[in-house]
Design a protein around this motif. Structure first.
Motif, PDB file in Angstrom:
ATOM      1  N   TRP A   1       0.825  -1.215   0.000  1.00 43.08           N
ATOM      2  CA  TRP A   1       0.000   0.000   0.000  1.00 43.08           C
ATOM      3  C   TRP A   1       0.855   1.260   0.000  1.00 43.08           C
ATOM      4  CZ3 TRP A   1      -4.801   0.102  -1.433  1.00 43.08           C
ATOM      5  CH2 TRP A   1      -5.553  -1.070  -1.349  1.00 43.08           C
ATOM      6  N   SER A   2       2.063   1.193   0.504  1.00 41.48           N
ATOM      7  CA  SER A   2       2.963   2.344   0.443  1.00 41.48           C
ATOM      8  C   SER A   2       3.375   2.618  -0.997  1.00 41.48           C
ATOM      9  CB  SER A   2       4.201   2.098   1.307  1.00 41.48           C
ATOM     10  OG  SER A   2       3.845   1.956   2.664  1.00 41.48           O
ATOM     11  N   ILE A   3       3.659   1.548  -1.748  1.00 39.45           N
ATOM     12  CA  ILE A   3       4.020   1.701  -3.159  1.00 39.45           C
ATOM     13  C   ILE A   3       2.846   2.288  -3.936  1.00 39.45           C
ATOM     14  CG2 ILE A   3       4.622   0.430  -5.262  1.00 39.45           C
ATOM     15  CD1 ILE A   3       6.159  -1.532  -3.439  1.00 39.45           C
ATOM     16  N   ARG A   4       1.633   1.818  -3.634  1.00 40.84           N
ATOM     17  CA  ARG A   4       0.447   2.387  -4.289  1.00 40.84           C
ATOM     18  C   ARG A   4       0.268   3.857  -3.920  1.00 40.84           C
ATOM     19  NH1 ARG A   4      -4.006  -0.862  -6.291  1.00 40.84           N
ATOM     20  NH2 ARG A   4      -5.302   0.925  -5.756  1.00 40.84           N
ATOM     21  N   ALA A   5       0.496   4.174  -2.652  1.00 37.44           N
ATOM     22  CA  ALA A   5       0.301   5.546  -2.178  1.00 37.44           C
ATOM     23  C   ALA A   5       1.251   6.517  -2.874  1.00 37.44           C
ATOM     24  CB  ALA A   5       0.504   5.611  -0.664  1.00 37.44           C
TER      25      ALA A   5
ATOM     26  N   ASP B   1      -0.466   8.720   1.863  1.00 37.61           N
ATOM     27  CA  ASP B   1       0.976   8.918   2.046  1.00 37.61           C
ATOM     28  C   ASP B   1       1.292   9.126   3.524  1.00 37.61           C
ATOM     29  OD1 ASP B   1       0.770   8.919  -0.659  1.00 37.61           O
ATOM     30  OD2 ASP B   1       1.679  10.870  -0.986  1.00 37.61           O
ATOM     31  N   SER B   2       0.522  10.009   4.162  1.00 39.63           N
ATOM     32  CA  SER B   2       0.726  10.309   5.574  1.00 39.63           C
ATOM     33  C   SER B   2       0.465   9.079   6.445  1.00 39.63           C
ATOM     34  CB  SER B   2      -0.197  11.458   6.000  1.00 39.63           C
ATOM     35  OG  SER B   2      -0.085  11.716   7.374  1.00 39.63           O
ATOM     36  N   GLN B   3      -0.585   8.329   6.099  1.00 41.24           N
ATOM     37  CA  GLN B   3      -0.945   7.146   6.886  1.00 41.24           C
ATOM     38  C   GLN B   3       0.179   6.124   6.907  1.00 41.24           C
ATOM     39  OE1 GLN B   3      -4.401   5.069   5.426  1.00 41.24           O
ATOM     40  NE2 GLN B   3      -3.856   3.192   6.495  1.00 41.24           N
ATOM     41  N   TRP B   4       0.733   5.807   5.727  1.00 42.08           N
ATOM     42  CA  TRP B   4       1.750   4.755   5.666  1.00 42.08           C
ATOM     43  C   TRP B   4       3.120   5.262   6.085  1.00 42.08           C
ATOM     44  CZ3 TRP B   4      -0.144   0.379   6.216  1.00 42.08           C
ATOM     45  CH2 TRP B   4      -1.375   0.041   5.631  1.00 42.08           C
ATOM     46  N   LEU B   5       3.402   6.542   5.893  1.00 40.21           N
ATOM     47  CA  LEU B   5       4.652   7.102   6.415  1.00 40.21           C
ATOM     48  C   LEU B   5       4.655   7.027   7.942  1.00 40.21           C
ATOM     49  CD1 LEU B   5       7.330   8.555   5.999  1.00 40.21           C
ATOM     50  CD2 LEU B   5       6.081  10.723   5.970  1.00 40.21           C
ATOM     51  N   THR B   6       3.504   7.325   8.541  1.00 42.18           N
ATOM     52  CA  THR B   6       3.369   7.227   9.995  1.00 42.18           C
ATOM     53  C   THR B   6       3.587   5.792  10.455  1.00 42.18           C
ATOM     54  OG1 THR B   6       1.773   9.054  10.010  1.00 42.18           O
ATOM     55  CG2 THR B   6       1.837   7.649  11.954  1.00 42.18           C
ATOM     56  N   TYR B   7       3.018   4.845   9.713  1.00 38.96           N
ATOM     57  CA  TYR B   7       3.195   3.435  10.081  1.00 38.96           C
ATOM     58  C   TYR B   7       4.672   3.049  10.073  1.00 38.96           C
ATOM     59  CZ  TYR B   7       3.500  -1.600   9.722  1.00 38.96           C
ATOM     60  OH  TYR B   7       3.857  -2.903   9.934  1.00 38.96           O
ATOM     61  N   TRP B   8       5.397   3.438   9.020  1.00 42.54           N
ATOM     62  CA  TRP B   8       6.801   3.024   8.916  1.00 42.54           C
ATOM     63  C   TRP B   8       7.653   3.654  10.008  1.00 42.54           C
ATOM     64  CZ3 TRP B   8       7.605  -1.204   6.679  1.00 42.54           C
ATOM     65  CH2 TRP B   8       6.905  -1.579   5.536  1.00 42.54           C
ATOM     66  N   VAL B   9       7.310   4.883  10.414  1.00 41.08           N
ATOM     67  CA  VAL B   9       8.040   5.511  11.520  1.00 41.08           C
ATOM     68  C   VAL B   9       7.836   4.707  12.802  1.00 41.08           C
ATOM     69  CG1 VAL B   9       8.138   7.542  13.027  1.00 41.08           C
ATOM     70  CG2 VAL B   9       8.004   7.837  10.551  1.00 41.08           C
ATOM     71  N   VAL B  10       6.582   4.357  13.093  1.00 38.13           N
ATOM     72  CA  VAL B  10       6.274   3.597  14.309  1.00 38.13           C
ATOM     73  C   VAL B  10       6.874   2.197  14.229  1.00 38.13           C
ATOM     74  CG1 VAL B  10       4.407   2.630  15.714  1.00 38.13           C
ATOM     75  CG2 VAL B  10       4.168   4.912  14.726  1.00 38.13           C
ATOM     76  N   PHE B  11       6.764   1.556  13.079  1.00 38.39           N
ATOM     77  CA  PHE B  11       7.322   0.217  12.888  1.00 38.39           C
ATOM     78  C   PHE B  11       8.836   0.233  13.077  1.00 38.39           C
ATOM     79  CE2 PHE B  11       8.894  -3.262  10.132  1.00 38.39           C
ATOM     80  CZ  PHE B  11       8.206  -4.324  10.690  1.00 38.39           C
TER      81      PHE B  11
END
Length: 201
Positions: free
Chosen positions: A79-83, A92-102
């Motif tokens: 989904w990040s690649i799709r975003a 973009d913001s949703q998955w960027l936030t996920y990767w920071v937390v991950f």
């Protein structure tokens, strides 16, 4: 009890809506329905069944670390690649936030070393946490980011002060550059005018 069932059905519908954007899964769903002769089975049911199976393996400590990391990477990466290829900035913001937390989770885990692996049911708990973080219906990553990561003083930035500082830092060289362009243009114009006057004389 009915309220719980409605919540479950709501989340299944939400998951199915997200998965419907993947064409290959739509084709797989139709083929599965035809083979199993169960048209009521949706993509969300298949995915949830797969997640439940993997979680069962994690409970049995069968490649628990690998499965947990795999689940935390595969779906968000897709989904990040799709975003990155869509105009909507919300995903973009949703998955960027996920990767920071991950990333924070992985760093903490590595810092703890083998001690974390010795905690009973650590990987099943991590598995559930990762699913909660990535699932758009719960937006767990945003909750952790807003309430944990932003609470760290040196990781909290005010948008106004940042924008003002950036603007102030940028305005001076831009202004100087524009003045230099204007001065060069004026000098060229004066030189051309003197050349024309000398030729007329």
């Amino acid at each position: 009890m009915e309220g719980v069932q409605q919540q479950i059905q709501h989340h299944i519908a939400e998951v199915d809506k997200y998965l419907s954007e993947i064409d290959s899964l739509n084709v797989f769903e139709k083929q599965f329905q035809q083979l199993a002769q169960k048209p009521q089975v949706k993509k969300a049911h298949i995915l949830l069944g797969l997640i439940a199976f993997i979680f069962f393996l994690v409970l049995l400590n069968v490649w628990a670390a690998g499965f947990t990391t795999f689940v935390g990477f595969l779906y968000p990466a897709y989904w990040s690649i799709r975003a990155l290829q869509t105009r909507d900035s919300k995903d973009d913001s949703q998955w960027l936030t996920y990767w920071v937390v991950f990333s924070f989770l992985i760093v903490i885990e590595n810092a703890m070393g083998d001690w974390m692996e010795g905690v009973p049911l650590y990987y099943p708990a991590k598995f559930i946490l990762i699913v909660w973080l990535m699932y758009p219906g719960t937006r767990g990553a945003e909750f952790v980011f807003d309430n944990v990561i932003k609470a760290i003083p040196f990781l909290h930035f005010e948008e106004k002060s940042f924008s003002k500082g950036f603007s102030d830092a940028l305005s001076k060289p831009v202004s100087e550059g524009m003045d230099a362009v204007r001065n060069a243009s004026q000098s060229a114009e004066d030189a051309a005018r003197k050349l024309v006057d000398s030729e007329e004389d």
